[in-house]
Scaffold this motif. Structure first.
Motif, mmCIF file in Angstrom:
data_model
loop_
_atom_site.group_PDB
_atom_site.id
_atom_site.type_symbol
_atom_site.label_atom_id
_atom_site.label_comp_id
_atom_site.label_asym_id
_atom_site.label_seq_id
_atom_site.Cartn_x
_atom_site.Cartn_y
_atom_site.Cartn_z
ATOM 1 N N LEU A 192 44.227 24.349 30.849
ATOM 2 C CA LEU A 192 43.208 23.447 30.317
ATOM 3 C C LEU A 192 42.236 24.181 29.376
ATOM 4 O O LEU A 192 41.981 23.731 28.263
ATOM 5 N N HIS A 193 41.712 25.315 29.820
ATOM 6 C CA HIS A 193 40.700 26.055 29.058
ATOM 7 C C HIS A 193 41.264 27.241 28.269
ATOM 8 O O HIS A 193 40.562 27.833 27.469
ATOM 9 N N HIS A 194 42.511 27.601 28.537
ATOM 10 C CA HIS A 194 43.204 28.695 27.850
ATOM 11 C C HIS A 194 42.564 30.059 28.104
ATOM 12 O O HIS A 194 42.592 30.932 27.246
ATOM 13 N N HIS A 195 42.005 30.236 29.287
ATOM 14 C CA HIS A 195 41.509 31.541 29.711
ATOM 15 C C HIS A 195 42.636 32.241 30.456
ATOM 16 O O HIS A 195 43.468 31.591 31.096
ATOM 17 N N LEU A 196 42.674 33.572 30.373
ATOM 18 C CA LEU A 196 43.788 34.343 30.909
ATOM 19 C C LEU A 196 43.289 35.580 31.640
ATOM 20 O O LEU A 196 42.442 36.313 31.123
ATOM 21 N N ILE A 197 43.813 35.780 32.845
ATOM 22 C CA ILE A 197 43.545 36.988 33.613
ATOM 23 C C ILE A 197 44.858 37.767 33.667
ATOM 24 O O ILE A 197 45.889 37.200 34.019
ATOM 25 N N ILE A 198 44.805 39.050 33.319
ATOM 26 C CA ILE A 198 46.011 39.866 33.364
ATOM 27 C C ILE A 198 45.775 41.092 34.230
ATOM 28 O O ILE A 198 44.675 41.618 34.305
ATOM 29 N N GLY A 199 46.817 41.485 34.948
ATOM 30 C CA GLY A 199 46.704 42.655 35.814
ATOM 31 C C GLY A 199 47.986 43.436 35.857
ATOM 32 O O GLY A 199 49.046 42.976 35.543
#
Length: 96
Positions: A89-96
């Motif tokens: 929806l907001h196109h935020h991304l968490i990567i790890g």
């Protein structure tokens, strides 16, 4: 000069409400935020990117779920992260 700790400022990062429980969970699991970009142009213009030091704890039974969030193991060898969580929806991304 003291090093800035993103974990101490989660409420001021501007992360979408869909990913807030997930980032809080990761911090509780001992994961650290190594970087944050509020002006990212990928995966969409205006995306927020959060870089974690470790992979997301996807196999943990308490891993937070949200209908707008797709959390996966990243199998693309062109990227240098192992797991990610993307808010559709907001196109935020968490990567790890």
């Amino acid at each position: 000069m003291r090093k800035f700790k993103y974990e101490d400022h989660l409420e001021t990062l501007g992360l979408c409400e869909c990913l807030i429980p997930l980032i809080q969970f990761e911090v509780q699991q001992g994961n650290k935020i190594s970087g944050y970009d509020t002006q990212a142009k990928w995966p969409k213009e205006g995306s927020h990117l959060i870089y974690l030091k470790q992979s997301l704890h996807l196999k943990n039974l308490n891993f937070p779920q949200h209908p707008n969030v797709r959390a996966d193991v990243n199998r693309d060898m062109h990227f240098n992260w192992h797991t990610d969580a993307y808010c559709t929806l907001h196109h935020h991304l968490i990567i790890g």
